[in-house]
Design a protein around this motif. Structure first.
Motif, PDB file in Angstrom:
ATOM      1  N   ARG A  73      -1.162   8.158   8.597  1.00  0.00           N
ATOM      2  CA  ARG A  73      -1.457   9.592   8.572  1.00  0.00           C
ATOM      3  C   ARG A  73      -1.251  10.116   7.147  1.00  0.00           C
ATOM      4  O   ARG A  73      -0.209   9.912   6.526  1.00  0.00           O
ATOM      5  N   LEU A  74      -2.283  10.766   6.654  1.00  0.00           N
ATOM      6  CA  LEU A  74      -2.186  11.374   5.328  1.00  0.00           C
ATOM      7  C   LEU A  74      -2.113  12.887   5.490  1.00  0.00           C
ATOM      8  O   LEU A  74      -2.732  13.448   6.387  1.00  0.00           O
ATOM      9  N   HIS A  75      -1.334  13.534   4.658  1.00  0.00           N
ATOM     10  CA  HIS A  75      -1.454  14.981   4.542  1.00  0.00           C
ATOM     11  C   HIS A  75      -1.949  15.274   3.139  1.00  0.00           C
ATOM     12  O   HIS A  75      -1.333  14.861   2.150  1.00  0.00           O
ATOM     13  N   ILE A  76      -3.095  15.940   3.071  1.00  0.00           N
ATOM     14  CA  ILE A  76      -3.706  16.220   1.773  1.00  0.00           C
ATOM     15  C   ILE A  76      -3.167  17.555   1.260  1.00  0.00           C
ATOM     16  O   ILE A  76      -3.409  18.604   1.856  1.00  0.00           O
ATOM     17  N   GLY A  77      -2.426  17.477   0.156  1.00  0.00           N
ATOM     18  CA  GLY A  77      -1.792  18.661  -0.409  1.00  0.00           C
ATOM     19  C   GLY A  77      -2.699  19.397  -1.384  1.00  0.00           C
ATOM     20  O   GLY A  77      -3.922  19.244  -1.364  1.00  0.00           O
ATOM     21  N   LEU A  78      -2.074  20.177  -2.235  1.00  0.00           N
ATOM     22  CA  LEU A  78      -2.821  21.056  -3.138  1.00  0.00           C
ATOM     23  C   LEU A  78      -3.034  20.458  -4.525  1.00  0.00           C
ATOM     24  O   LEU A  78      -3.465  21.147  -5.446  1.00  0.00           O
ATOM     25  N   GLU A  79      -2.737  19.167  -4.680  1.00  0.00           N
ATOM     26  CA  GLU A  79      -2.937  18.510  -5.969  1.00  0.00           C
ATOM     27  C   GLU A  79      -4.442  18.388  -6.280  1.00  0.00           C
ATOM     28  O   GLU A  79      -5.283  18.632  -5.416  1.00  0.00           O
ATOM     29  N   SER A  80      -4.754  17.934  -7.481  1.00  0.00           N
ATOM     30  CA  SER A  80      -6.156  17.681  -7.826  1.00  0.00           C
ATOM     31  C   SER A  80      -6.676  16.519  -6.989  1.00  0.00           C
ATOM     32  O   SER A  80      -6.025  15.477  -6.883  1.00  0.00           O
ATOM     33  N   PRO A  81      -7.867  16.672  -6.394  1.00  0.00           N
ATOM     34  CA  PRO A  81      -8.432  15.566  -5.621  1.00  0.00           C
ATOM     35  C   PRO A  81      -8.608  14.301  -6.469  1.00  0.00           C
ATOM     36  O   PRO A  81      -8.481  13.187  -5.958  1.00  0.00           O
ATOM     37  N   ASP A  82      -8.886  14.480  -7.752  1.00  0.00           N
ATOM     38  CA  ASP A  82      -9.064  13.313  -8.631  1.00  0.00           C
ATOM     39  C   ASP A  82      -7.782  12.500  -8.719  1.00  0.00           C
ATOM     40  O   ASP A  82      -7.799  11.277  -8.660  1.00  0.00           O
ATOM     41  N   ASP A  83      -6.660  13.186  -8.872  1.00  0.00           N
ATOM     42  CA  ASP A  83      -5.379  12.482  -8.974  1.00  0.00           C
ATOM     43  C   ASP A  83      -5.024  11.790  -7.656  1.00  0.00           C
ATOM     44  O   ASP A  83      -4.491  10.687  -7.645  1.00  0.00           O
ATOM     45  N   LEU A  84      -5.320  12.459  -6.538  1.00  0.00           N
ATOM     46  CA  LEU A  84      -5.009  11.862  -5.230  1.00  0.00           C
ATOM     47  C   LEU A  84      -5.864  10.614  -5.007  1.00  0.00           C
ATOM     48  O   LEU A  84      -5.383   9.594  -4.505  1.00  0.00           O
ATOM     49  N   ARG A  85      -7.120  10.695  -5.386  1.00  0.00           N
ATOM     50  CA  ARG A  85      -8.019   9.544  -5.237  1.00  0.00           C
ATOM     51  C   ARG A  85      -7.519   8.383  -6.094  1.00  0.00           C
ATOM     52  O   ARG A  85      -7.465   7.238  -5.634  1.00  0.00           O
ATOM     53  N   ALA A  86      -7.132   8.690  -7.312  1.00  0.00           N
ATOM     54  CA  ALA A  86      -6.637   7.638  -8.218  1.00  0.00           C
ATOM     55  C   ALA A  86      -5.371   6.994  -7.645  1.00  0.00           C
ATOM     56  O   ALA A  86      -5.196   5.772  -7.713  1.00  0.00           O
ATOM     57  N   ASP A  87      -4.511   7.800  -7.054  1.00  0.00           N
ATOM     58  CA  ASP A  87      -3.278   7.291  -6.450  1.00  0.00           C
ATOM     59  C   ASP A  87      -3.621   6.312  -5.321  1.00  0.00           C
ATOM     60  O   ASP A  87      -3.051   5.217  -5.218  1.00  0.00           O
ATOM     61  N   LEU A  88      -4.565   6.690  -4.480  1.00  0.00           N
ATOM     62  CA  LEU A  88      -4.969   5.835  -3.362  1.00  0.00           C
ATOM     63  C   LEU A  88      -5.657   4.557  -3.866  1.00  0.00           C
ATOM     64  O   LEU A  88      -5.464   3.476  -3.301  1.00  0.00           O
ATOM     65  N   GLU A  89      -6.426   4.679  -4.938  1.00  0.00           N
ATOM     66  CA  GLU A  89      -7.115   3.502  -5.494  1.00  0.00           C
ATOM     67  C   GLU A  89      -6.114   2.446  -5.940  1.00  0.00           C
ATOM     68  O   GLU A  89      -6.275   1.256  -5.673  1.00  0.00           O
ATOM     69  N   VAL A  90      -5.052   2.894  -6.606  1.00  0.00           N
ATOM     70  CA  VAL A  90      -4.006   1.967  -7.060  1.00  0.00           C
ATOM     71  C   VAL A  90      -3.352   1.299  -5.844  1.00  0.00           C
ATOM     72  O   VAL A  90      -3.128   0.084  -5.827  1.00  0.00           O
ATOM     73  N   ALA A  91      -3.071   2.091  -4.812  1.00  0.00           N
ATOM     74  CA  ALA A  91      -2.406   1.548  -3.619  1.00  0.00           C
ATOM     75  C   ALA A  91      -3.309   0.552  -2.883  1.00  0.00           C
ATOM     76  O   ALA A  91      -2.833  -0.466  -2.380  1.00  0.00           O
ATOM     77  N   PHE A  92      -4.612   0.833  -2.845  1.00  0.00           N
ATOM     78  CA  PHE A  92      -5.536  -0.117  -2.199  1.00  0.00           C
ATOM     79  C   PHE A  92      -5.567  -1.429  -2.974  1.00  0.00           C
ATOM     80  O   PHE A  92      -5.596  -2.515  -2.389  1.00  0.00           O
ATOM     81  N   ALA A  93      -5.559  -1.323  -4.295  1.00  0.00           N
ATOM     82  CA  ALA A  93      -5.575  -2.536  -5.124  1.00  0.00           C
ATOM     83  C   ALA A  93      -4.294  -3.344  -4.891  1.00  0.00           C
ATOM     84  O   ALA A  93      -4.335  -4.580  -4.775  1.00  0.00           O
ATOM     85  N   ALA A  94      -3.177  -2.660  -4.767  1.00  0.00           N
ATOM     86  CA  ALA A  94      -1.901  -3.351  -4.496  1.00  0.00           C
ATOM     87  C   ALA A  94      -1.949  -4.005  -3.111  1.00  0.00           C
ATOM     88  O   ALA A  94      -1.490  -5.130  -2.920  1.00  0.00           O
ATOM     89  N   MET A  95      -2.541  -3.308  -2.185  1.00  0.00           N
ATOM     90  CA  MET A  95      -2.624  -3.810  -0.804  1.00  0.00           C
ATOM     91  C   MET A  95      -3.461  -5.088  -0.722  1.00  0.00           C
ATOM     92  O   MET A  95      -3.054  -6.073  -0.092  1.00  0.00           O
ATOM     93  N   THR A  96      -4.588  -5.089  -1.386  1.00  0.00           N
ATOM     94  CA  THR A  96      -5.494  -6.246  -1.277  1.00  0.00           C
ATOM     95  C   THR A  96      -5.168  -7.324  -2.309  1.00  0.00           C
ATOM     96  O   THR A  96      -5.837  -8.344  -2.357  1.00  0.00           O
ATOM     97  N   GLY A  97      -4.157  -7.056  -3.146  1.00  0.00           N
ATOM     98  CA  GLY A  97      -3.731  -8.067  -4.116  1.00  0.00           C
ATOM     99  C   GLY A  97      -4.643  -8.180  -5.315  1.00  0.00           C
ATOM    100  O   GLY A  97      -4.660  -9.196  -5.991  1.00  0.00           O
ATOM    101  N   THR A  98      -5.414  -7.126  -5.580  1.00  0.00           N
ATOM    102  CA  THR A  98      -6.318  -7.176  -6.725  1.00  0.00           C
ATOM    103  C   THR A  98      -5.758  -6.414  -7.926  1.00  0.00           C
ATOM    104  O   THR A  98      -6.441  -6.199  -8.908  1.00  0.00           O
ATOM    105  N   PHE A 110       0.837  -1.204   0.000  1.00  0.00           N
ATOM    106  CA  PHE A 110       0.000   0.000   0.000  1.00  0.00           C
ATOM    107  C   PHE A 110       0.880   1.265   0.000  1.00  0.00           C
ATOM    108  O   PHE A 110       0.753   2.116  -0.877  1.00  0.00           O
ATOM    109  N   ILE A 111       1.780   1.335   0.974  1.00  0.00           N
ATOM    110  CA  ILE A 111       2.615   2.538   1.098  1.00  0.00           C
ATOM    111  C   ILE A 111       3.502   2.723  -0.137  1.00  0.00           C
ATOM    112  O   ILE A 111       3.595   3.823  -0.701  1.00  0.00           O
ATOM    113  N   ASP A 112       4.122   1.632  -0.572  1.00  0.00           N
ATOM    114  CA  ASP A 112       5.105   1.732  -1.660  1.00  0.00           C
ATOM    115  C   ASP A 112       4.466   1.972  -3.030  1.00  0.00           C
ATOM    116  O   ASP A 112       5.154   2.373  -3.966  1.00  0.00           O
TER     117      ASP A 112
END
Ligand SMILES: *Cc1c(COP(=O)(O)O)cnc(C)c1O
Length: 386
Positions: free
Chosen positions: A360-385, A319-321
């Protein structure tokens, strides 16, 4: 003047002399005087922006200190080398053998470490209190300071600052607050009754992750002993850090509103993710601290904590990586998003620590869409999907 205007216009008194928009950077150790009278004036009076020696500041330091005092709706400000040195200066001023200091649980880790490793061995009775504890019952004859950080670092519990200040006032005890999370934009520390408001300007006030700076504000009376402490210890900030902060702060109100909007959007989205058990963020109306937050803050900053559903170390590392936009690093308050495994100091030995993994997350000034997409990829990696 509204605060947004003040953030743009204050702290520029020395700019006109050089016909620039921004005040000049004045670096100095030695300050020279044109006469004996001027020399004596620097040392003789209770004036805090008088030129004496580089350690007590130059025109650049005074610009930032005056501006910060105005933004915090009080008289004075001391700039120190870092947020931690500002906290230490305040704690050291009001502690000592035979004194009792009340400190909120879940304070910034290094604040707690200073209490446990320096204050306690030197004879101060440091007592930690939780958000639900009755402060009145804990105040003693020898209580010399109440320190509060709200929301708590990492675990984000809210404290009832109005109530703490009311109890402290009736017992004539000063209250110091770590106001870093709220910033002067969302948190009116002195209006709530706090005597000494401390900011790690390292975070949002500078806002660019490129310096360390602490700011302590209060009335000149409240600051008197802290000033003496800083003078004795040489805790003062360098003019360079003050100058960069005078640059960074100009966009503070704009940045805070954007951090808030994106943090709210992502927190609400994360709350409904199956990989997330809990979002610890008082701005969410489901959070136990929500009412206190509404009552004491006019907005929410960008750091919050999530508790992931139980996962093993390998999934957690995936997830983190896998995150690309959330850089792995401590701190927050810059323009960029950050992620960090959160191990709260006060839960370090408790069972809760290995239950769910806190991040702990710090939400920066990037587009929320890009941040969400980044987290989605990490969740998929975390759960092995993935
Ligand atoms: C970062 C931080 C500090 C310390 O500030 P430094 O400038 O890094 O020493 C203090 N309090 C809080 C709440 C912080 O997040």
């Amino acid at each position: 003047m509204k605060q947004e205007t003040a953030i743009v216009h204050l702290g520029r008194e020395t700019a006109s002399a050089v016909r620039a928009v921004n005040p000049p950077l004045v670096r100095a150790s030695t300050i020279v005087s044109d006469s004996l009278a001027t020399f004596r004036k620097g040392y003789g009076e209770k004036v805090f922006d008088s030129l004496r020696y580089g350690r007590s500041g130059t025109a650049t330091t005074f610009e930032l200190q005056r501006m910060m005092a105005a933004l915090e709706e009080t008289e004075g400000c001391i700039a120190t080398t870092s947020g931690l040195s500002a906290i230490v200066a305040v704690l050291a001023t009001f502690s000592g053998p035979g004194r009792h200091v009340l400190v909120s649980d879940g304070v910034y880790g290094p604040t707690r470490a200073y209490c446990e490793k320096v204050l306690v061995p030197a004879g101060t009775d440091v007592e930690f209190y939780g958000p639900a504890d009755d402060i009145k019952a804990r105040i003693r004859k020898d209580t010399s300071l109440i320190f509060v950080e709200s929301p708590a670092s990492l675990t984000m519990e809210m404290y009832d600052i109005r109530q703490i200040c009311a109890m402290a006032k009736s017992a004539n005890i000063p209250v110091a607050a770590d106001s870093t999370w709220g910033t002067p934009v969302f948190f009116r520390a002195h209006a709530l009754g706090i005597d000494l408001s401390i900011h790690a300007a390292t975070k949002y006030i500078n806002g660019h992750s490129d310096l360390l700076l602490g700011l302590i504000t209060g009335t000149n009376d409240a600051l008197e002993k802290v000033r003496a402490q800083c003078d004795l210890n040489g805790t003062h900030a360098a003019p360079d850090a003050c100058w960069l902060t005078l640059r960074g702060i100009r966009t503070l109100s704009v940045r805070m509103r954007r951090h808030q909007a994106t943090a709210m959007e992502l927190a609400e989205w994360l709350q409904n993710r199956p990989e997330v058990r809990r979002v610890l963020f008082p701005a969410l109306d489901t959070d136990p601290g929500h009412d206190l937050w509404r009552n004491q803050f006019s907005g929410a900053a960008g750091p919050f904590t999530i508790e992931l559903t139980k996962c093993d170390e390998a999934s957690f590392a995936r997830f983190i990586d896998s995150l690309r936009l959330f850089a792995l690093g401590t701190s927050w308050g810059g323009f960029e998003s950050l992620v960090m495994p959160a191990i709260p100091h006060h839960l370090r030995n408790a069972e809760q620590a290995d239950e769910g993994r806190l991040v702990r997350l710090h939400i920066g000034l990037e587009s929320p869409d890009d941040l969400r997409a980044d987290l989605e990829v990490a969740f998929a990696a975390m759960t092995g999907t993935l």
